[in-house]
Enzyme design. Structure first.
Site, PDB file in Angstrom:
ATOM      1  N   LYS A  54       0.837  -1.209   0.000  1.00  0.00           N
ATOM      2  CA  LYS A  54       0.000   0.000   0.000  1.00  0.00           C
ATOM      3  C   LYS A  54       0.868   1.254   0.000  1.00  0.00           C
ATOM      4  O   LYS A  54       0.610   2.212  -0.726  1.00  0.00           O
ATOM      5  CB  LYS A  54      -0.933  -0.002   1.230  1.00  0.00           C
ATOM      6  N   GLN A  98      -4.624  -1.265   9.606  1.00  0.00           N
ATOM      7  CA  GLN A  98      -4.563  -2.598   9.023  1.00  0.00           C
ATOM      8  C   GLN A  98      -5.180  -3.613   9.988  1.00  0.00           C
ATOM      9  O   GLN A  98      -4.861  -3.633  11.180  1.00  0.00           O
ATOM     10  CB  GLN A  98      -3.093  -2.962   8.704  1.00  0.00           C
ATOM     11  N   ASP A 121     -10.870   3.370   4.138  1.00  0.00           N
ATOM     12  CA  ASP A 121     -11.210   1.947   4.162  1.00  0.00           C
ATOM     13  C   ASP A 121     -12.729   1.741   4.147  1.00  0.00           C
ATOM     14  O   ASP A 121     -13.199   0.624   3.955  1.00  0.00           O
ATOM     15  CB  ASP A 121     -10.640   1.335   5.450  1.00  0.00           C
TER      16      ASP A 121
HETATM   17  N1  GUN Z   1      -6.773  -6.600   6.128  1.00  0.00           N
HETATM   18  C1  GUN Z   1      -7.027  -7.318   5.015  1.00  0.00           C
HETATM   19  N2  GUN Z   1      -7.658  -6.547   4.103  1.00  0.00           N
HETATM   20  C2  GUN Z   1      -7.808  -5.336   4.646  1.00  0.00           C
HETATM   21  C3  GUN Z   1      -8.383  -4.107   4.193  1.00  0.00           C
HETATM   22  O1  GUN Z   1      -8.916  -3.979   3.092  1.00  0.00           O
HETATM   23  N3  GUN Z   1      -8.333  -3.085   5.068  1.00  0.00           N
HETATM   24  C4  GUN Z   1      -7.790  -3.206   6.293  1.00  0.00           C
HETATM   25  N4  GUN Z   1      -7.791  -2.150   7.084  1.00  0.00           N
HETATM   26  N5  GUN Z   1      -7.253  -4.301   6.755  1.00  0.00           N
HETATM   27  C5  GUN Z   1      -7.256  -5.364   5.931  1.00  0.00           C
END
Ligand code: GUN
Length: 286
Positions: A54, A98, A121
């Site tokens: 990311k 995350q 998100d």
């Molecule tokens: N963990 C796995 N996929 C995601 C996501 O799309 N967002 C977040 N915050 N954590 C994740």
């Protein structure tokens, strides 16, 4: 019949090209890049990889990307203090925590603390409420990526039977709502669903998000169905597989996303897009 293999990678690249232009325009107009800050608590190996991807993607597309790494035993107070700091920083447009968080932390409380204007998100109660009520707002990235994929292959969900397997807040629930918004007849299956095989056999579209390797068998599928595989499972031999038996699905489906190279790259592209949208909205005063 042999299914079309949908390259999420190519699709993500073309979406990111467009978003990159918007990010460049934002820099020109505001003298700073859209800022995406990711909070990572602990050292889960998969999360480490996702977060690094990311950060790199953000920087490649002309955003300011930063990861805040906190130790696994960080207290709730310290996590909330970090989010408060990011909420207050005007140069930050997007905040992502995350998931999953270490067990001692209250995930919902942490998400609730994120400024909804920065919720790239799409997981805060306000973003979820916008989705339920059909209003514009920041939508969760993985489901948005799935909808982009469907548009790219010309699949119109209206009047079609869609089966979502999984009911997580990250994927299952939001994708079910988005498909409903697109006028599909939506069924949500989960661990207590009886006769999953029969539900799969009826579906024109299957979105698999259960986190169980090759759980949905290719031979269950309706001939010509579209299959979106959100799962990413690491097997003991090191291979990465989805929630769908890909080889079997290729024989029966009309189109199927691979793992890796399917939904994953689209999730990142949508995160970058959400950050640019958040930056544009914040600079316009909300
Ligand atoms: N963990 C796995 N996929 C995601 C996501 O799309 N967002 C977040 N915050 N954590 C994740």
């Amino acid at each position: 019949m042999s299914a079309t293999i949908i390259s999420g990678k190519d699709l993500a690249e073309s979406l990111r090209e467009r978003v990159r232009e918007r990010a460049a325009r934002f820099l020109e107009q505001h003298g700073r890049k859209p800022g995406l800050h990711v909070v990572l608590v602990g050292d889960d190996p998969a999360s480490q990889v996702y977060v690094r991807n990311k950060e790199r993607a953000a920087e490649r597309d002309g955003l300011e990307g930063k990861v805040h790494r906190l130790p696994a035993d960080t207290s709730m107070e310290a996590v909330l203090a970090k989010i408060d700091e990011l909420n207050r920083d005007d140069s930050i447009d997007g905040i992502l925590v995350q998931l999953p968080l270490p067990k001692h932390l209250d995930e919902q409380k942490v998400i609730d603390a994120i400024d909804p204007m920065k919720d790239v998100d799409g997981l805060t109660p306000l973003s979820a409420g916008f989705l339920v009520t059909g209003r514009e707002g920041l939508r969760p990235c993985t489901p948005s990526g799935c909808m982009h994929i469907l548009r790219s292959i010309g699949f119109d969900p209206a009047g079609r039977r869609a089966l979502v397997v999984g009911r997580s807040i990250l994927v299952g629930k939001p994708i079910a709502l988005m498909l409903l918004e697109a006028n599909a007849t939506v069924t949500v299956a989960h661990s207590r669903t009886k006769d999953l095989e029969a539900r799969v056999a009826e579906a024109d579209l299957v979105v698999a998000a259960v986190g169980r390797p090759e759980f949905i068998r290719g031979e269950w599928l309706k001939e010509g169905a579209v299959v979106i595989d959100v799962g990413i499972n690491r097997l003991e031999d090191g291979r990465l597989v989805g929630d769908v038996d890909f080889e079997g699905a290729k024989e029966r489906a009309g189109a199927v996303t691979p793992v890796p190279g399917g939904v994953g790259p689209m999730t990142i592209a949508c995160l970058i897009e959400n950050t640019v949208i958040a930056a544009e909205r914040r600079s316009a005063g909300g």
